[in-house]
Design a protein around this motif. Sequence first.
Motif, PDB file in Angstrom:
ATOM      1  N   LEU A 182       0.843  -1.203   0.000  1.00  0.00           N
ATOM      2  CA  LEU A 182       0.000   0.000   0.000  1.00  0.00           C
ATOM      3  C   LEU A 182       0.875   1.249   0.000  1.00  0.00           C
ATOM      4  O   LEU A 182       1.790   1.377   0.806  1.00  0.00           O
ATOM      5  N   ASP A 183       0.571   2.169  -0.889  1.00  0.00           N
ATOM      6  CA  ASP A 183       1.346   3.406  -0.980  1.00  0.00           C
ATOM      7  C   ASP A 183       0.674   4.511  -0.169  1.00  0.00           C
ATOM      8  O   ASP A 183      -0.284   4.282   0.565  1.00  0.00           O
ATOM      9  N   HIS A 184       1.203   5.715  -0.303  1.00  0.00           N
ATOM     10  CA  HIS A 184       0.689   6.861   0.448  1.00  0.00           C
ATOM     11  C   HIS A 184      -0.818   7.006   0.315  1.00  0.00           C
ATOM     12  O   HIS A 184      -1.549   7.118   1.309  1.00  0.00           O
ATOM     13  N   ASP A 185      -1.317   6.991  -0.918  1.00  0.00           N
ATOM     14  CA  ASP A 185      -2.749   7.188  -1.128  1.00  0.00           C
ATOM     15  C   ASP A 185      -3.560   6.028  -0.561  1.00  0.00           C
ATOM     16  O   ASP A 185      -4.662   6.230  -0.036  1.00  0.00           O
ATOM     17  N   GLY A 186      -3.005   4.824  -0.647  1.00  0.00           N
ATOM     18  CA  GLY A 186      -3.700   3.659  -0.110  1.00  0.00           C
ATOM     19  C   GLY A 186      -3.805   3.713   1.401  1.00  0.00           C
ATOM     20  O   GLY A 186      -4.850   3.370   1.975  1.00  0.00           O
TER      21      GLY A 186
END
Length: 244
Positions: free
Chosen positions: A164-168
């Motif tokens: 999961l990245d920042h937006d996730g």
Amino acid sequence: MSVTVGMLYPGFGAEDDYPFLEDALGGYARVPLVHTSVGVDAHEVEALLDLGKSERLLEGAAALKASVPDAVMWACTSGSFVFGWEGAHQQVAEIEAALGVPVSSTSLAFVEAVRALRFTTVAVAATYPYDVAQHFAQLLGTAGIEVLELVSHDIKTAALAGELDHDGVLALARSNDSPAAQAILIPDTALHSARWINELEAALGKPVLTANQVTVWQGLRLAGEIHSTDRLGTLFRDAAVLPQ
């Protein structure tokens, strides 16, 4: 004065949060990390009971001895809360007996962090399937912390959570912005979060406690030295014990 908090971290996921946390603390703390062994990477109760079994943790603890830690953390939420309140305490007691220094785990760190902030109601935004996440809510309830709302995202493995990245992560946090909760808890040390805690708190308008954040905070608390910082959210600003 520098302090060393050893980390027993299962497998791989968001272990790069820890060098960032060291930097955010201004270099007064070292958090050497040992990767403990993993059988099956699955957010399933039986797999998590295997992940947190004594043999794996004691093997990792032996490897941490060379770092001469002042305290040690079992840096895993699910691999501690699935054992329940008593089991989670027994789990860290075995490591403590082997190393002779204070030991805790991420699940117990969440409890201590909520208590330190004098909160009684929380919401949980969990990566895990609901049946697993319920064990975390039960542990919090045993500690007298009311979970007003529990949202599960059914992420099947730690490896997937780590992707999961920042937006996730921001979307996960926003998924359970329960208005009545005093704080949002985001378990799972495989989830990247340390760099974004202040942003998460700004987006939700309340304190956010994340797994790697509370793990380091608890380790420093056990070691007796927490410096206040504005880089790691409300917990490190309002529940830090300044050195004398």
